[in-house]
Design a protein around this motif. Structure first.
Motif, PDB file in Angstrom:
ATOM      1  N   LYS A 115       0.830  -1.214   0.000  1.00  0.00           N
ATOM      2  CA  LYS A 115       0.000   0.000   0.000  1.00  0.00           C
ATOM      3  C   LYS A 115       0.865   1.265   0.000  1.00  0.00           C
ATOM      4  O   LYS A 115       0.657   2.161  -0.820  1.00  0.00           O
ATOM      5  N   SER A 116       1.806   1.304   0.931  1.00  0.00           N
ATOM      6  CA  SER A 116       2.677   2.496   0.993  1.00  0.00           C
ATOM      7  C   SER A 116       3.483   2.642  -0.287  1.00  0.00           C
ATOM      8  O   SER A 116       3.697   3.755  -0.773  1.00  0.00           O
ATOM      9  N   THR A 117       3.939   1.527  -0.808  1.00  0.00           N
ATOM     10  CA  THR A 117       4.762   1.580  -2.010  1.00  0.00           C
ATOM     11  C   THR A 117       4.003   2.223  -3.166  1.00  0.00           C
ATOM     12  O   THR A 117       4.545   3.081  -3.870  1.00  0.00           O
TER      13      THR A 117
ATOM     14  N   PHE B 264      -2.340  10.258   1.760  1.00  0.00           N
ATOM     15  CA  PHE B 264      -2.216  10.002   3.201  1.00  0.00           C
ATOM     16  C   PHE B 264      -1.743   8.569   3.408  1.00  0.00           C
ATOM     17  O   PHE B 264      -2.391   7.631   2.950  1.00  0.00           O
ATOM     18  N   ASP B 265      -0.625   8.390   4.117  1.00  0.00           N
ATOM     19  CA  ASP B 265      -0.147   7.032   4.396  1.00  0.00           C
ATOM     20  C   ASP B 265      -0.395   6.706   5.870  1.00  0.00           C
ATOM     21  O   ASP B 265       0.399   7.073   6.738  1.00  0.00           O
ATOM     22  N   GLU B 266      -1.470   6.009   6.126  1.00  0.00           N
ATOM     23  CA  GLU B 266      -1.850   5.647   7.503  1.00  0.00           C
ATOM     24  C   GLU B 266      -1.703   6.824   8.469  1.00  0.00           C
ATOM     25  O   GLU B 266      -0.935   6.753   9.436  1.00  0.00           O
ATOM     26  N   PRO B 267      -2.451   7.886   8.227  1.00  0.00           N
ATOM     27  CA  PRO B 267      -2.249   9.119   9.010  1.00  0.00           C
ATOM     28  C   PRO B 267      -2.612   8.984  10.479  1.00  0.00           C
ATOM     29  O   PRO B 267      -2.193   9.817  11.285  1.00  0.00           O
TER      30      PRO B 267
HETATM   31 MG   LIG Z   1       2.653   1.185   4.829  1.00  0.00          MG
END
Ligand SMILES: [Mg+2]
Ligand SMILES: Nc1ncnc2c1ncn2[C@@H]1O[C@H](COP(=O)(O)OP(=O)(O)OP(=O)(O)O)[C@@H](O)[C@H]1O
Lengths: 223, 242
Positions: free
Chosen positions: B42-44, B162-165
């Motif tokens: 997901k982050s990637t 937004f990355d897991e804010p």
């Molecule tokens: Mg991540």
């Protein structure tokens, strides 16, 4: 012959040594200022993306750290001018030698401090559109610089003591001034003790100044 | 209009293929939530969109600009696609206000006074105008993340990633951050949100995407996504987190 410590020689030599202290301080401050720029440059080169500047930086650092400073001093003062066909005054040579030598150690200080900054800081900087160098200048460097202060203070003390080696190239610094006094009065014990005390006074002052700077920074901002 | 277009994205770290061919279109004004197990990529995906990670292959078009094109000014693309990080990544040596005005001043070359005005407006928007002169370490996690949102907004981006804010926040601080995000969504901001907050995804998202093993397993409206998931892995995943 019975030895007896002559306090008057000890105390009288101290004002005479101040002439040398002046040179010691000028060379240390001049050498370290240049050494800081050199070290910052080499340290950042070691973090470069391309292999060439990285290996150039590594070569420099290893060459300086792996050889005695006395050899570096002889080489730079006697060797290099001969090859280039120039003459360098001893004071200038002394400053260059301290700069070249401390630069290698400062490069490692700079590299370590910059690398210790959370990569998230760089990412945040780049994510708002800052260039690589803006991110270094405004975000990474100020935080890294704070972490450099204690090891730089340490290097300050080391370089100050290292200036005593410059007596071999005829710089009239503290130790050489002491030696000149001994050549006249033969009171080696008192005079060299006075020399040691003066060095100690200087290194302790630096250490104290450093602690004050650190406390000030701790109070001013967190982290 | 397409704000983000991802075509056949692949990303490997060495021998490890993390993203295995992802296609995704995100329209202007859309709120897309991405969920999936840890390590699924997901982050990637998110970090490829503003090229904090360089894709191994595929194309990504952000606001009409191909981010892989050498002629594209990636710094400009990053001003169009702001990012909010799980760990906030505020600049600890700057005041809250300077965190928010750094981009406007250095990237947009805005006058200090104009930037301060903008910064205070944005801090007002996230409810932190009174903290302008504080340093990040004097704030709670929820406050830090709201500053980070203000910072992301400071360049007037067209989309925010937004990355897991809220993942690094104490549970009682999650709400204040989600509230700011809801408000942004209601104002029409395009948002891509990697999150574990299923409630937020259900309420706010236009679409929810499930990523597992580096591919999109399901891409659906929140209603069907949660109550009628087709993909068996998603059913399994929802069963575990619910
Ligand atoms: Mg991540
Ligand atoms: N810089 C990197 N180098 C090597 N492997 C990486 C790197 N970044 C991520 N990975 C690997 O890629 C995979 C996907 O990582 P990613 O961070 O995208 O997952 P994620 O879905 O965001 O997970 P999480 O929910 O834990 O944040 C993981 O297996 C991770 O270990």
């Amino acid at each position: 012959m019975e030895f007896h410590f002559d306090w008057s020689v000890f105390f009288e030599s101290i004002p005479m040594l101040m002439r040398g202290v002046k040179f010691t301080i000028v060379i240390t401050l001049g050498g370290l200022s240049l050494g800081f720029f050199l070290g910052a440059f080499i340290g950042l080169m070691k973090l470069a993306r391309h292999a060439f500047p990285r290996s150039a930086a590594i070569t420099y650092i290893e060459a300086i750290r792996g050889t005695p400073m006395l050899v570096q001093a002889m080489f730079l003062y006697y060797g290099v001018p001969m090859a280039l066909g120039i003459r360098i005054p001893p004071l200038t040579a002394g400053i260059i030698i301290i700069a070249v030598n401390s630069g290698a150690y400062i490069a490692e200080i700079v590299r370590g401090a910059v690398q210790s900054i959370d990569p998230g800081q760089t990412e945040a900087g780049r994510s708002i559109g800052l260039t690589r160098s803006q991110t270094m200048l405004y975000i990474v460097w100020p935080q890294a610089f704070k972490r450099m202060i204690p090891p730089l203070g340490n290097q300050f003390i080391i370089s100050l003591k290292d200036t005593s080696l410059l007596m071999v190239i005829g710089v009239g610094e503290l130790l050489r001034t002491g030696q000149e006094i001994v050549a006249v009065n033969f009171k080696a014990f008192e005079v060299y003790l006075a020399v040691a005390v003066v060095y100690l006074a200087m290194t302790l002052s630096i250490a104290k100044g450093l602690r004050m700077v650190e406390n000030h920074l701790d109070m001013k901002t967190t982290r | 209009m397409e704000m983000i277009k991802i075509i056949n994205l692949h990303k490997s770290y060495g021998d490890l293929e993390v993203i295995k061919g992802i296609d995704l279109d995100i329209k202007s004004g859309e709120v897309v939530c991405i969920i999936g197990p840890s390590g699924s990529g997901k982050s990637t995906v998110l970090r490829c969109i503003n090229r904090l990670e360089t894709p191994t292959s595929g194309r990504i078009i952000v606001d009409g600009k191909d981010i892989m094109d050498p002629d594209t000014d990636i710094n400009h693309v990053r001003t169009e696609a702001g990012m909010v990080f799980q760990q906030f990544n505020l600049f600890p040596h700057m005041t809250v206000l300077n965190n928010v005005t750094l981009g406007p001043v250095k990237v947009r070359k805005m006058l200090r006074s104009d930037a301060d005005k903008l910064g205070l407006e944005l801090l007002e928007k996230v409810g932190l105008a009174d903290k302008a002169r504080s340093y990040p370490d004097q704030l709670s996690g929820g406050q830090k993340q709201r500053v980070a949102i203000a910072r992301a907004l400071s360049l007037k981006p067209k989309v925010i990633l937004f990355d897991e804010p809220t993942s690094a926040l104490d549970p009682e601080l999650v709400g204040e951050v989600l509230e700011v995000m809801r408000q942004l969504a209601s104002e029409g901001m395009t948002m891509v949100v990697v999150t574990h907050e299923m409630g937020f995804a259900k309420d706010v998202a236009d679409r929810v995407i499930f990523i597992d093993s580096g591919v999109i397993q399901e891409d659906n409206n929140p209603g069907d996504f949660f109550s009628n998931p087709k993909n068996p892995r998603l059913r399994d995943f929802l069963g575990k987190v619910a």
